[in-house]
Design a protein around this motif. Structure first.
Motif, short mmCIF file in Angstrom:
data_model
loop_
_atom_site.label_atom_id
_atom_site.label_comp_id
_atom_site.label_asym_id
_atom_site.label_seq_id
_atom_site.Cartn_x
_atom_site.Cartn_y
_atom_site.Cartn_z
N ARG A 164 0.81 -1.22 0.00
CA ARG A 164 0.00 0.00 0.00
C ARG A 164 0.84 1.27 0.00
O ARG A 164 0.31 2.35 -0.28
CB ARG A 164 -0.94 0.00 1.20
CG ARG A 164 -0.29 0.10 2.55
CD ARG A 164 -1.36 0.29 3.63
NE ARG A 164 -2.16 -0.91 3.79
CZ ARG A 164 -1.92 -1.82 4.73
NH1 ARG A 164 -0.92 -1.67 5.57
NH2 ARG A 164 -2.70 -2.88 4.85
N PHE A 165 2.13 1.15 0.29
CA PHE A 165 2.99 2.33 0.34
C PHE A 165 4.01 2.38 -0.79
O PHE A 165 4.87 3.26 -0.81
CB PHE A 165 3.73 2.38 1.68
CG PHE A 165 2.83 2.48 2.87
CD1 PHE A 165 2.78 1.45 3.81
CD2 PHE A 165 2.01 3.57 3.05
CE1 PHE A 165 1.93 1.53 4.90
CE2 PHE A 165 1.16 3.65 4.14
CZ PHE A 165 1.12 2.63 5.06
N SER A 166 3.94 1.42 -1.71
CA SER A 166 5.02 1.24 -2.68
C SER A 166 4.61 1.52 -4.11
O SER A 166 3.49 1.21 -4.52
CB SER A 166 5.53 -0.20 -2.64
OG SER A 166 6.03 -0.54 -1.38
N THR A 167 5.53 2.09 -4.85
CA THR A 167 5.48 2.00 -6.30
C THR A 167 5.90 0.58 -6.67
O THR A 167 6.91 0.09 -6.16
CB THR A 167 6.41 3.02 -6.96
OG1 THR A 167 5.89 4.34 -6.75
CG2 THR A 167 6.55 2.77 -8.44
N MET A 168 5.13 -0.06 -7.50
CA MET A 168 5.43 -1.43 -7.91
C MET A 168 5.91 -1.43 -9.35
O MET A 168 5.39 -0.68 -10.20
CB MET A 168 4.19 -2.31 -7.80
CG MET A 168 3.60 -2.40 -6.40
SD MET A 168 4.71 -3.15 -5.19
CE MET A 168 4.86 -4.81 -5.86
N GLY A 169 6.90 -2.24 -9.61
CA GLY A 169 7.45 -2.25 -10.96
C GLY A 169 7.87 -3.63 -11.41
O GLY A 169 7.99 -4.56 -10.60
N TRP A 170 8.06 -3.75 -12.71
CA TRP A 170 8.63 -4.95 -13.32
C TRP A 170 9.90 -4.54 -14.06
O TRP A 170 9.89 -3.57 -14.83
CB TRP A 170 7.65 -5.59 -14.30
CG TRP A 170 6.49 -6.26 -13.63
CD1 TRP A 170 5.25 -5.73 -13.42
CD2 TRP A 170 6.47 -7.58 -13.09
NE1 TRP A 170 4.46 -6.65 -12.77
CE2 TRP A 170 5.18 -7.79 -12.56
CE3 TRP A 170 7.41 -8.62 -13.00
CZ2 TRP A 170 4.81 -8.99 -11.95
CZ3 TRP A 170 7.04 -9.80 -12.40
CH2 TRP A 170 5.76 -9.98 -11.88
N TYR A 171 10.95 -5.29 -13.80
CA TYR A 171 12.22 -5.12 -14.49
C TYR A 171 12.53 -6.43 -15.21
O TYR A 171 11.95 -7.47 -14.90
CB TYR A 171 13.34 -4.81 -13.50
CG TYR A 171 13.29 -3.43 -12.90
CD1 TYR A 171 12.30 -3.08 -11.98
CD2 TYR A 171 14.24 -2.46 -13.23
CE1 TYR A 171 12.25 -1.81 -11.43
CE2 TYR A 171 14.21 -1.20 -12.67
CZ TYR A 171 13.22 -0.88 -11.78
OH TYR A 171 13.18 0.39 -11.22
N ARG A 172 13.45 -6.36 -16.13
CA ARG A 172 13.89 -7.60 -16.79
C ARG A 172 15.38 -7.54 -17.06
O ARG A 172 15.96 -6.46 -17.18
CB ARG A 172 13.12 -7.84 -18.09
CG ARG A 172 13.40 -6.83 -19.21
CD ARG A 172 12.48 -7.10 -20.38
NE ARG A 172 12.71 -6.17 -21.49
CZ ARG A 172 11.93 -6.08 -22.56
NH1 ARG A 172 10.86 -6.88 -22.69
NH2 ARG A 172 12.21 -5.22 -23.52
N GLN A 173 15.96 -8.73 -17.13
CA GLN A 173 17.38 -8.84 -17.42
C GLN A 173 17.59 -10.00 -18.38
O GLN A 173 17.31 -11.16 -18.04
CB GLN A 173 18.19 -9.05 -16.14
CG GLN A 173 19.68 -8.98 -16.36
CD GLN A 173 20.46 -8.85 -15.06
OE1 GLN A 173 19.95 -9.15 -13.98
NE2 GLN A 173 21.68 -8.40 -15.15
N ALA A 174 18.09 -9.68 -19.54
CA ALA A 174 18.43 -10.69 -20.54
C ALA A 174 19.90 -11.08 -20.36
O ALA A 174 20.69 -10.30 -19.81
CB ALA A 174 18.18 -10.15 -21.94
#
Length: 115
Positions: free
Chosen positions: A30-40
């Protein structure tokens, strides 16, 4: 230790779709920016998409129009809907939960797109 639990990776043909999910503890979500990262392989980890607490989104240019990030506050879960997948989307995808005071990462889930 805060645990982000990812799911939904796998093998898909080019042009196909996958949906990733990441569940976080409610006290963090509830207090966070949520993200998706990737690494090839052989590349640096890069931001794919992020969504703020209020729902504002940000996307890498390479996925705009194909990927959609969303969050469900009732389930403390962030999703990444990936459509029109390309072989260059192949990578390990990591969930991220971030605030000015912390950053937590998931264990990663493999996404492989075959041509």
């Amino acid at each position: 230790q805060v645990q982000l639990v990812e799911s939904g990776g796998g093998l898909v043909q080019a042009g196909g779709s996958l949906r990733l999910a990441c569940a976080a503890p409610g006290s963090i979500f509830r207090f966070s920016t949520m993200g998706w990262y990737r690494q090839a392989p052989g590349k640096q980890r890069e931001l794919v998409a992020a969504i703020t607490i209020s729902g504002r989104t940000n996307y890498a240019d390479s996925v705009k129009g194909r990927f959609t990030i969303s969050r469900d506050h009732a389930k403390n879960t962030v999703y990444l809907q990936m459509n029109s997948l390309k072989p260059e989307d192949t990578a390990v995808y990591y969930c991220n939960s971030e605030s000015p005071y912390y950053a937590y990462w998931g264990q990663g889930t493999q996404v492989t797109v075959s041509s």
